[in-house]
Design a protein around this motif. Sequence first.
Motif, short mmCIF file in Angstrom:
data_model
loop_
_atom_site.label_atom_id
_atom_site.label_comp_id
_atom_site.label_asym_id
_atom_site.label_seq_id
_atom_site.Cartn_x
_atom_site.Cartn_y
_atom_site.Cartn_z
N GLN A 9 85.53 85.25 33.18
CA GLN A 9 84.67 86.42 33.37
C GLN A 9 85.30 87.44 34.31
O GLN A 9 85.23 88.64 34.07
CB GLN A 9 83.30 86.01 33.93
N LEU A 10 85.89 86.96 35.41
CA LEU A 10 86.41 87.87 36.43
C LEU A 10 87.87 88.24 36.20
O LEU A 10 88.42 89.08 36.92
CB LEU A 10 86.23 87.25 37.82
N GLU A 11 88.49 87.62 35.19
CA GLU A 11 89.88 87.89 34.84
C GLU A 11 90.81 87.72 36.05
O GLU A 11 91.66 88.56 36.33
CB GLU A 11 90.02 89.28 34.24
N ASN A 12 90.61 86.61 36.77
CA ASN A 12 91.40 86.33 37.95
C ASN A 12 91.49 84.81 38.12
O ASN A 12 90.47 84.13 38.12
CB ASN A 12 90.74 86.95 39.19
N LYS A 13 92.70 84.29 38.27
CA LYS A 13 92.89 82.84 38.44
C LYS A 13 92.49 82.37 39.84
O LYS A 13 92.31 81.19 40.06
CB LYS A 13 94.34 82.46 38.20
N ARG A 14 92.35 83.31 40.77
CA ARG A 14 92.02 82.95 42.15
C ARG A 14 90.51 83.04 42.38
O ARG A 14 90.01 84.02 42.91
CB ARG A 14 92.76 83.86 43.11
N VAL A 15 89.82 81.99 41.97
CA VAL A 15 88.37 81.91 42.12
C VAL A 15 88.06 80.56 42.75
O VAL A 15 88.63 79.54 42.35
CB VAL A 15 87.66 82.04 40.75
N VAL A 16 87.17 80.54 43.75
CA VAL A 16 86.81 79.29 44.41
C VAL A 16 85.30 79.10 44.45
O VAL A 16 84.54 80.07 44.39
CB VAL A 16 87.37 79.22 45.85
N THR A 17 84.90 77.84 44.55
CA THR A 17 83.49 77.51 44.69
C THR A 17 83.09 77.68 46.15
O THR A 17 83.72 77.11 47.04
CB THR A 17 83.22 76.04 44.28
N LYS A 18 82.06 78.49 46.40
CA LYS A 18 81.57 78.69 47.75
C LYS A 18 80.34 77.84 48.03
O LYS A 18 80.16 77.32 49.13
CB LYS A 18 81.22 80.16 47.97
N TYR A 19 79.48 77.67 47.01
CA TYR A 19 78.18 77.05 47.26
C TYR A 19 77.62 76.44 45.99
O TYR A 19 77.77 77.00 44.91
CB TYR A 19 77.22 78.15 47.77
N MET A 20 76.98 75.30 46.14
CA MET A 20 76.17 74.70 45.08
C MET A 20 74.82 74.39 45.68
O MET A 20 74.73 73.75 46.73
CB MET A 20 76.79 73.41 44.55
N SER A 21 73.77 74.87 45.01
CA SER A 21 72.41 74.61 45.49
C SER A 21 72.02 73.17 45.19
O SER A 21 72.84 72.36 44.74
CB SER A 21 71.43 75.57 44.82
N GLU A 22 70.76 72.88 45.38
CA GLU A 22 70.23 71.55 45.08
C GLU A 22 70.64 71.12 43.68
O GLU A 22 70.56 71.89 42.73
CB GLU A 22 68.71 71.60 45.17
N ILE A 23 71.05 69.88 43.58
CA ILE A 23 71.47 69.30 42.31
C ILE A 23 70.36 68.35 41.89
O ILE A 23 70.01 67.43 42.64
CB ILE A 23 72.81 68.57 42.48
N ASN A 24 69.77 68.58 40.74
CA ASN A 24 68.62 67.81 40.29
C ASN A 24 69.04 66.86 39.17
O ASN A 24 69.18 67.28 38.02
CB ASN A 24 67.51 68.76 39.83
N PHE A 25 69.24 65.59 39.52
CA PHE A 25 69.55 64.57 38.51
C PHE A 25 68.24 64.16 37.84
O PHE A 25 67.33 63.69 38.49
CB PHE A 25 70.23 63.35 39.15
N MET A 26 68.17 64.33 36.53
CA MET A 26 66.93 64.08 35.80
C MET A 26 67.01 62.85 34.90
O MET A 26 66.00 62.24 34.59
CB MET A 26 66.57 65.32 35.00
N SER A 27 68.19 62.52 34.43
CA SER A 27 68.40 61.33 33.61
C SER A 27 69.86 60.93 33.75
O SER A 27 70.57 61.51 34.57
CB SER A 27 68.03 61.60 32.14
N THR A 28 70.30 59.99 32.98
CA THR A 28 71.69 59.54 33.10
C THR A 28 72.36 59.53 31.72
O THR A 28 71.73 59.83 30.71
CB THR A 28 71.76 58.15 33.76
N ALA A 29 73.61 59.19 31.74
CA ALA A 29 74.36 59.04 30.50
C ALA A 29 75.06 57.70 30.54
O ALA A 29 75.39 57.19 31.61
CB ALA A 29 75.37 60.18 30.35
#
Length: 131
Positions: free
Chosen positions: A40-60
Amino acid sequence: MRFHTRKWVKPEDLNANNTLFGGKLLAWIDEEAALYSIIQLENKRVVTKYMSEINFMSTALKGDIVEIGIDVVHFGRTSLTLKCEVRNKMTRETIVTVENIIMVNLGGDGKPMPHGKTRIEFVRDRLSSPV
């Protein structure tokens, strides 16, 4: 939500309960968010800054096919906020949701850099059509 990637749950992806290890699933989500943002941003230099609450609802289970969906929530000046849903491809049951994943666009100096994007773009729309 657009589901871009499918993963096959293999023995090495399992935890002690013989279900999909949450850490493996989070790594898949982080990779998918990075790939989506890079495109989307057309740039290889992208990093993860934040992940909100992760809601596990079922499994695999071993042999299941899971698909990872990503949608854009917001375009910031230097960031892109995404949401994610992972579901079982065959049953369509939701496995996990993440409401906000913030990815930051970086310049060559490793500092946040404005990306100038304001909407989702598809690669096919960036290519010029033959005359």
